[in-house]
Design a protein around this motif. Structure first.
Motif, PDB file in Angstrom:
ATOM      1  N   PHE A 403       0.802  -1.167   0.200  1.00 40.33           N
ATOM      2  CA  PHE A 403       0.055  -0.052  -0.076  1.00 40.33           C
ATOM      3  C   PHE A 403       0.951   1.268  -0.011  1.00 40.33           C
ATOM      4  N   ILE A 404       0.545   2.326  -0.700  1.00 40.83           N
ATOM      5  CA  ILE A 404       1.331   3.688  -0.896  1.00 40.83           C
ATOM      6  C   ILE A 404       1.008   4.497   0.050  1.00 40.83           C
ATOM      7  N   GLY A 405      -0.147   4.263   0.917  1.00 42.19           N
ATOM      8  CA  GLY A 405      -0.197   5.059   2.195  1.00 42.19           C
ATOM      9  C   GLY A 405      -1.088   6.376   2.115  1.00 42.19           C
ATOM     10  N   MET A 406      -0.805   7.406   2.791  1.00 41.63           N
ATOM     11  CA  MET A 406      -1.749   8.390   3.142  1.00 41.63           C
ATOM     12  C   MET A 406      -1.369   9.929   2.126  1.00 41.63           C
ATOM     13  N   LEU A 407      -2.299  10.615   2.034  1.00 39.34           N
ATOM     14  CA  LEU A 407      -2.253  11.914   1.459  1.00 39.34           C
ATOM     15  C   LEU A 407      -2.986  12.922   2.217  1.00 39.34           C
ATOM     16  N   THR A 408      -2.915  14.308   1.952  1.00 38.55           N
ATOM     17  CA  THR A 408      -3.763  15.136   2.916  1.00 38.55           C
ATOM     18  C   THR A 408      -4.845  15.439   1.874  1.00 38.55           C
ATOM     19  N   ASP A 409      -5.075  15.455   0.567  1.00 38.73           N
ATOM     20  CA  ASP A 409      -6.058  16.184  -0.084  1.00 38.73           C
ATOM     21  C   ASP A 409      -6.377  17.489   0.312  1.00 38.73           C
ATOM     22  N   SER A 410      -5.503  18.427   0.928  1.00 38.59           N
ATOM     23  CA  SER A 410      -5.811  19.682   1.865  1.00 38.59           C
ATOM     24  C   SER A 410      -5.297  20.655   0.755  1.00 38.59           C
ATOM     25  N   ARG A 411      -5.971  22.001   1.269  1.00 42.38           N
ATOM     26  CA  ARG A 411      -5.675  23.278   0.804  1.00 42.38           C
ATOM     27  C   ARG A 411      -4.653  24.032   1.987  1.00 42.38           C
ATOM     28  N   SER A 412      -4.551  23.278   3.174  1.00 43.36           N
ATOM     29  CA  SER A 412      -3.891  24.080   4.163  1.00 43.36           C
ATOM     30  C   SER A 412      -2.368  23.459   4.491  1.00 43.36           C
ATOM     31  N   PHE A 413      -1.479  24.345   4.754  1.00 45.28           N
ATOM     32  CA  PHE A 413      -0.153  24.190   5.085  1.00 45.28           C
ATOM     33  C   PHE A 413       0.152  23.568   6.424  1.00 45.28           C
ATOM     34  N   LEU A 414      -0.919  23.507   7.173  1.00 53.44           N
ATOM     35  CA  LEU A 414      -0.876  23.122   8.554  1.00 53.44           C
ATOM     36  C   LEU A 414      -1.712  21.684   8.703  1.00 53.44           C
ATOM     37  N   SER A 415      -1.799  20.882   7.400  1.00 49.67           N
ATOM     38  CA  SER A 415      -2.460  19.720   7.397  1.00 49.67           C
ATOM     39  C   SER A 415      -1.730  18.451   7.518  1.00 49.67           C
ATOM     40  N   PHE A 416      -0.380  18.538   7.652  1.00 53.29           N
ATOM     41  CA  PHE A 416       0.364  17.407   7.666  1.00 53.29           C
ATOM     42  C   PHE A 416       0.361  16.489   8.755  1.00 53.29           C
ATOM     43  N   PRO A 417       0.022  16.775   9.977  1.00 50.44           N
ATOM     44  CA  PRO A 417      -0.049  15.926  10.877  1.00 50.44           C
ATOM     45  C   PRO A 417      -1.408  15.005  10.681  1.00 50.44           C
ATOM     46  N   ARG A 418      -1.935  15.178   9.705  1.00 50.82           N
ATOM     47  CA  ARG A 418      -2.835  13.812   9.027  1.00 50.82           C
ATOM     48  C   ARG A 418      -2.050  12.802   8.730  1.00 50.82           C
ATOM     49  N   HIS A 419      -0.809  12.787   8.400  1.00 51.05           N
ATOM     50  CA  HIS A 419       0.067  11.532   8.094  1.00 51.05           C
ATOM     51  C   HIS A 419       0.522  10.979   9.270  1.00 51.05           C
ATOM     52  N   GLU A 420       0.353  11.761  10.412  1.00 50.34           N
ATOM     53  CA  GLU A 420       0.695  10.965  11.861  1.00 50.34           C
ATOM     54  C   GLU A 420      -0.403  10.286  12.067  1.00 50.34           C
ATOM     55  N   TYR A 421      -1.723  11.080  12.050  1.00 52.19           N
ATOM     56  CA  TYR A 421      -3.050  10.340  12.366  1.00 52.19           C
ATOM     57  C   TYR A 421      -3.120   9.181  11.763  1.00 52.19           C
ATOM     58  N   PHE A 422      -2.744   8.946  10.355  1.00 50.48           N
ATOM     59  CA  PHE A 422      -3.090   7.687   9.782  1.00 50.48           C
ATOM     60  C   PHE A 422      -1.982   6.605  10.148  1.00 50.48           C
ATOM     61  N   ARG A 423      -0.643   7.191  10.354  1.00 49.21           N
ATOM     62  CA  ARG A 423       0.367   6.267  10.852  1.00 49.21           C
ATOM     63  C   ARG A 423      -0.046   5.616  12.269  1.00 49.21           C
ATOM     64  N   ARG A 424      -0.480   6.245  13.117  1.00 50.47           N
ATOM     65  CA  ARG A 424      -0.821   5.999  14.256  1.00 50.47           C
ATOM     66  C   ARG A 424      -2.119   4.955  14.063  1.00 50.47           C
ATOM     67  N   ILE A 425      -2.970   5.056  13.457  1.00 48.38           N
ATOM     68  CA  ILE A 425      -3.990   4.001  13.112  1.00 48.38           C
ATOM     69  C   ILE A 425      -3.525   2.694  12.576  1.00 48.38           C
TER      70      ILE A 425
END
Length: 466
Positions: A403-425
């Motif tokens: 699996f190639i993992g996560m992306l943000t699909d975001s317009r915000s420069f503060l959204s990259f902790p979503r990768h951390e959220y995914f990685r913890r899950i």
């Protein structure tokens, strides 16, 4: 009772904690689909305040604010930016069970070192702390990306875009900022703006697009232009996936109906969309590109608010169309000609998880590990259960290890902790298999799988030199 959002947030076992802290946490970020601005990255802008970077353009937050009963003037309107932030602070404590509560506080912690809970009581203090940091050079856009260890960003760009800032960034910034080819406007032949779009694209390529062959020629020319700049990925937002076999002659007739703004039937839409996608799919294959297809939104549901505010402001939702046979026929048409590119399929309706998890297996051909990908939980599914369910379907019916993992699909420069959220899950899920005796207690191997999903698989898959 676990402490709120401590270092072991979402990591329910010692095994999960070890997988995350020893393997996932250190991995860089490869964000292969987002809506960030290359211009803002090139100019290395600084934001005046937290409202600008946090609430501007974030339709996730806007939907929550409307639901809470906040007047539109504090959402997309002209109210002062601090007043908008105060209204968001009123909403946050009531986001119980919503990923926005987690994202909000992950972003406060990771970027600003703030561990307080945002609320009306803490609003002024957090506003001042964030703004003080945002005013410093360390919080410019480029440094925000560096802070999160981002290595690759693939923005979303129309074929007629000049890509001038991508070109300027090429030798000016260590993070790869590359365009993605998003030709939706050339495919939606039934839209009122189709004729004007075709005219604009013709002006970009330098000749009038009077036939479908001209359009295909222009799109492929622009595709090569993107490729020269370093792009290796396309992106398609297809609300209802339709495909019917179509001849050149049929496609040309439908194209000209679109130019003349004549009524186009559902069957004609199916033929035309399938025709253009097929032509592009073959070109992606020849260039060694990745084709991304996002399926299943129903957009601009409120005509009143669309006419007032325009698109992409939070009035979209999940569609429920049946598309398995059409998607299979499309992929098969390319595969039969030996022209099926690497492909990532995303669904917005969770009922389609198993559909896509099995569909990709039909067209794996051994030419590359994980050639066909079931993309991560997207948009309304990039929350905890959405990601868990996507991973469950993929692991049960495919190979989550590729699996190639996560992306943000975001317009915000503060959204990259979503990768951390995914990685913890992710780590919590894989650890659960070990804890339940469903997989050997081989942390070295599982740790490597975690590292691959977090970054390495994407690096190999997109084949962009770092």
């Amino acid at each position: 009772m676990s402490k709120f959002m401590n270092e072991d947030f979402l990591l329910q076992t010692k095994t999960a904690q070890k997988l995350y802290h020893d393997y996932a946490e250190k991995m860089p970020i490869y964000d292969f689909h987002n809506h960030l601005s290359a211009k803002e990255i090139y100019e290395d802008i600084k934001f005046d305040n937290i409202t600008q970077v946090w609430l501007g353009g974030d339709h996730y937050k806007w939907r929550a604010m409307r639901t809470f009963g906040i007047d539109e003037g504090y959402i997309t309107g002209e109210q002062p930016e601090y007043e908008k932030f105060k209204k968001w602070a009123e909403v946050v404590p009531y986001l119980i069970g919503n990923p926005l509560f987690h994202w909000t506080h992950l972003e406060l912690q990771r970027y600003f070192g703030i561990k307080e809970i945002l609320s009306p009581k803490t609003c002024e203090s957090i506003w001042e702390q964030c703004n003080a940091k945002l005013s410093t050079p360390e919080f410019s856009v480029r440094n925000l990306l560096r802070k999160m260890n981002v290595k690759v960003l693939c923005t979303t760009d129309d074929p007629k875009d000049s890509l001038e800032y991508h070109k300027k960034l090429k030798d000016d910034f260590e993070v790869k900022v590359l365009p993605s080819f998003r030709p939706d406007n050339a495919i939606r032949v039934y839209k009122p703006a189709f004729a004007s779009y075709v005219k604009d694209l013709g002006q970009v390529v330098g000749y009038e697009l009077t036939s479908v062959s001209h359009l295909v020629k222009a799109l492929i020319e622009r595709l090569h232009y993107f490729d020269e700049i370093g792009s290796k990925v396309s992106d398609h937002g297809i609300d209802v996936f339709r495909f019917s076999p179509c001849t050149d002659e049929e496609a040309d007739i439908i194209f000209k109906k679109g130019l003349n703004q004549e009524t186009i039937t559902e069957d004609e839409i199916s033929k035309y969309e399938g025709y253009i996608l097929t032509q592009l799919g073959k070109a992606y294959h020849d260039l060694g590109w990745v084709m991304q297809i996002h399926i299943g939104a129903i957009r601009n549901n409120s005509t009143r608010m669309f006419e007032k505010l325009g698109p992409d402001v939070g009035f979209d939702s999940i569609n429920d169309s049946n598309f398995a046979k059409d998607l299979s026929a499309f992929l098969n048409a390319l595969d039969y000609q030996g022209k099926l590119p690497k492909t990532v399929l995303y669904n917005l309706n969770p009922r389609d998880n198993e559909l896509l998890a099995t569909m990709i297996g039909n067209f794996q051909d051994g030419s590359q590990a994980g050639k066909m990908q079931f993309g991560s939980g997207w948009w309304f599914l990039d929350q905890k259960s959405g990601m868990e369910n996507q991973m469950e379907a993929l692991s049960q019916l495919g190979l989550i290890s590729k699996f190639i993992g996560m992306l943000t699909d975001s317009r915000s420069f503060l959204s990259f902790p979503r990768h951390e959220y995914f990685r913890r899950i992710l780590c919590n899920k894989l650890a659960g298999l070990i804890e339940n005796g469903e997989y050997p207690d081989d942390l070295e191997l599982v740790g490597k799988i975690v590292e691959d999903i977090c970054f390495n698989n994407a690096e190999r898959y997109f084949n962009i030199k770092l």
